[in-house]
Design a protein around this motif. Structure first.
Motif, PDB file in Angstrom:
ATOM      1  N   GLY A   1     127.441  57.388   7.272  1.00  0.00           N
ATOM      2  CA  GLY A   1     126.328  58.396   7.199  1.00  0.00           C
ATOM      3  C   GLY A   1     126.217  59.481   8.231  1.00  0.00           C
ATOM      4  N   GLY A   2     125.695  60.711   8.175  1.00  0.00           N
ATOM      5  CA  GLY A   2     126.033  61.712   8.719  1.00  0.00           C
ATOM      6  C   GLY A   2     125.163  62.766   8.189  1.00  0.00           C
ATOM      7  N   SER A   3     125.474  63.881   8.868  1.00  0.00           N
ATOM      8  CA  SER A   3     124.646  65.388   8.403  1.00  0.00           C
ATOM      9  C   SER A   3     125.565  66.391   8.014  1.00  0.00           C
ATOM     10  CB  SER A   3     123.860  65.935   9.485  1.00  0.00           C
ATOM     11  OG  SER A   3     122.855  65.310   9.944  1.00  0.00           O
ATOM     12  N   VAL A   4     125.346  66.792   6.706  1.00  0.00           N
ATOM     13  CA  VAL A   4     126.476  67.764   6.024  1.00  0.00           C
ATOM     14  C   VAL A   4     125.725  68.957   5.460  1.00  0.00           C
ATOM     15  CG1 VAL A   4     128.111  65.965   5.694  1.00  0.00           C
ATOM     16  CG2 VAL A   4     126.408  66.522   3.909  1.00  0.00           C
ATOM     17  N   GLN A   5     126.158  69.857   5.205  1.00  0.00           N
ATOM     18  CA  GLN A   5     125.597  71.099   4.465  1.00  0.00           C
ATOM     19  C   GLN A   5     125.795  70.768   2.818  1.00  0.00           C
ATOM     20  OE1 GLN A   5     127.189  74.663   5.821  1.00  0.00           O
ATOM     21  NE2 GLN A   5     125.669  74.852   7.509  1.00  0.00           N
TER      22      GLN A   5
ATOM     23  N   GLY B   1     126.803  70.784  -0.759  1.00  0.00           N
ATOM     24  CA  GLY B   1     128.280  71.137  -1.428  1.00  0.00           C
ATOM     25  C   GLY B   1     129.274  70.326  -0.339  1.00  0.00           C
ATOM     26  N   GLY B   2     128.908  69.835   0.481  1.00  0.00           N
ATOM     27  CA  GLY B   2     129.682  68.863   1.323  1.00  0.00           C
ATOM     28  C   GLY B   2     129.935  67.419   0.604  1.00  0.00           C
ATOM     29  N   SER B   3     130.763  66.766   1.492  1.00  0.00           N
ATOM     30  CA  SER B   3     131.116  65.294   1.185  1.00  0.00           C
ATOM     31  C   SER B   3     130.955  64.371   2.174  1.00  0.00           C
ATOM     32  CB  SER B   3     132.487  65.225   0.651  1.00  0.00           C
ATOM     33  OG  SER B   3     132.727  66.237  -0.537  1.00  0.00           O
ATOM     34  N   LEU B   4     130.669  63.039   1.821  1.00  0.00           N
ATOM     35  CA  LEU B   4     130.460  61.851   2.703  1.00  0.00           C
ATOM     36  C   LEU B   4     131.006  60.751   1.957  1.00  0.00           C
ATOM     37  CD1 LEU B   4     127.065  62.343   4.493  1.00  0.00           C
ATOM     38  CD2 LEU B   4     129.339  62.487   5.690  1.00  0.00           C
TER      39      LEU B   4
END
Length: 126
Positions: free
Chosen positions: A9-13, A15-18
């Motif tokens: 898990g994490g923080s993205v903007q 349109g991003g991917s994880l």
């Protein structure tokens, strides 16, 4: 007995991917493929919802309408590990993501799951 540990898990903007991972530890060895696996999520103030499930090895998959075409569930049976590839993320995808398992031939996002991990947080900013 099954123990599940999520990561990735994490923080993205937007349109991003994880890519989330879930490592399964089983009391009975070589039984991972007998379990149906799933990903669920819960946003603050909302009920938990099913995201995707996978079963019969990897022959069967099921997705919530809200993630179809953006998320992909998969697993490595040799590593007893479940994955969730999340692309084109949206702010509404924010939440705690949980891995779950049930010993069954098939399962869906509405099925009952016996075992749960502790969760990994995903935050998508606009």
């Amino acid at each position: 007995q099954v123990q599940l540990v999520e990561s990735g898990g994490g923080s993205v903007q937007a349109g991003g991917s994880l890519r989330l991972s879930c490592a399964a530890s089983l009391t009975q060895h070589n039984t991972y493929t007998r379990y149906c696996m799933g990903w669920f999520r819960q946003a603050p103030g909302k009920e938990r919802e099913g995201v995707a499930t996978i079963y019969r090895g990897s022959a069967g998959t099921h997705y919530a309408d809200s993630v179809k075409g953006r998320f992909t569930i998969s697993q490595d049976n040799d590593k007893n590990t479940l994955y969730l590839e999340m692309d084109s993320l949206k702010p509404e995808d924010t939440g705690m993501y949980y891995c779950a398992a049930v010993r069954a031939p098939a399962c869906y996002t509405t099925s009952y799951f016996s075992y749960w991990g502790q969760g990994t947080q995903v935050t998508v900013s606009s």
